[in-house]
Scaffold this active site. Sequence first.
Site, PDB file in Angstrom:
ATOM      1  N   LYS A  98      -9.944   2.205  -1.687  1.00  0.00           N
ATOM      2  CA  LYS A  98     -10.061   1.668  -0.331  1.00  0.00           C
ATOM      3  C   LYS A  98     -11.338   2.165   0.344  1.00  0.00           C
ATOM      4  O   LYS A  98     -11.600   3.370   0.401  1.00  0.00           O
ATOM      5  CB  LYS A  98      -8.826   2.101   0.470  1.00  0.00           C
ATOM      6  CG  LYS A  98      -8.721   1.525   1.871  1.00  0.00           C
ATOM      7  CD  LYS A  98      -7.408   2.009   2.496  1.00  0.00           C
ATOM      8  CE  LYS A  98      -7.205   1.496   3.901  1.00  0.00           C
ATOM      9  NZ  LYS A  98      -5.945   2.010   4.485  1.00  0.00           N
ATOM     10  N   GLU A 105       0.836  -1.205   0.000  1.00  0.00           N
ATOM     11  CA  GLU A 105       0.000   0.000   0.000  1.00  0.00           C
ATOM     12  C   GLU A 105       0.871   1.255   0.000  1.00  0.00           C
ATOM     13  O   GLU A 105       1.850   1.352   0.742  1.00  0.00           O
ATOM     14  CB  GLU A 105      -0.881  -0.010   1.250  1.00  0.00           C
ATOM     15  CG  GLU A 105      -1.737   1.238   1.439  1.00  0.00           C
ATOM     16  CD  GLU A 105      -2.418   1.291   2.799  1.00  0.00           C
ATOM     17  OE1 GLU A 105      -3.507   1.874   2.879  1.00  0.00           O
ATOM     18  OE2 GLU A 105      -1.855   0.748   3.780  1.00  0.00           O
ATOM     19  N   CYS A 144      -5.170  -2.900   3.485  1.00  0.00           N
ATOM     20  CA  CYS A 144      -4.745  -2.585   4.846  1.00  0.00           C
ATOM     21  C   CYS A 144      -5.891  -2.612   5.865  1.00  0.00           C
ATOM     22  O   CYS A 144      -6.361  -3.676   6.248  1.00  0.00           O
ATOM     23  CB  CYS A 144      -4.009  -1.242   4.853  1.00  0.00           C
ATOM     24  SG  CYS A 144      -2.937  -1.004   6.305  1.00  0.00           S
TER      25      CYS A 144
END
Length: 273
Positions: A124, A43, A159
């Site tokens: 995300k 990421e 994440c």
Amino acid sequence: MRASLIQIGVDPDEPVESRRERAATFVRDTHRQTGADLVVLPELWTVGAFAYREFAPRAESLDGPTVTVMSAVAREAGVWLHAGSIVERAPAAEGQPTTDDGATLFNTSLVFDPSGALVRTYRKIHRFGFDKGEAVLMGAGTEVVTAALPETTIGLATCYDLRFPELFRLLVDAGAQLLVIPAGWPERRREHWTLLARARAVENQAYVLACGSAGTNGGVPQAGHSIVVDPWGEVLAEADATESVLTVDLDLSRVARTRADFPALRDRVLGAR
């Protein structure tokens, strides 16, 4: 199927142009040495997941320099490349945070096919920060995204998403057999990283490929410890905290066998399709 996770170091003093070229070299050399079918980067490796002040200055569009470099190396190597994520600069989105110059930033993952085409992006959904940092600087994605590879279907998450099991159920419902999670996970919560990666594999009876970053950014030491977990929850390989490459051979038939031999997904009641 062979997969390689590149746990690149994020050095705040390294020029971003140099970091792009170093990542491209990693991808090129990894494919040459391992013959990997799928290569994964972490990421926000161009900026650092905790380098909040750098988000806006280093944001770029989906035809910007990182996409250009990653497209070229995917094509050169002839490999499927999950190039981690970038800070994407997009037109202002209603209800989303905006920068001073009227853009919305997203934490956007990039998947390239062996021809170098950018075939899938994922913004995300779960932003980290508890009312600061990413949570207030970036917009939230709204789409559950999978990518169809010749051998399998991968589900995309990033994440902090790892803490939200409902996303992974939706990815499995969409056909995912491999769950690919680039991250910039902090060292102080490394045990959570390993625990959650194994949990997502067990409960979804899927492979988990979780690729972290090394080094320190925004004053936050990174956990590293990229990990590959099989559909039964067994850890097939795990890195240490240093810059490194993790390569694993995956028996894709194991997903179907696990789901048939222990049909827990079939017995879902709440939220079942």
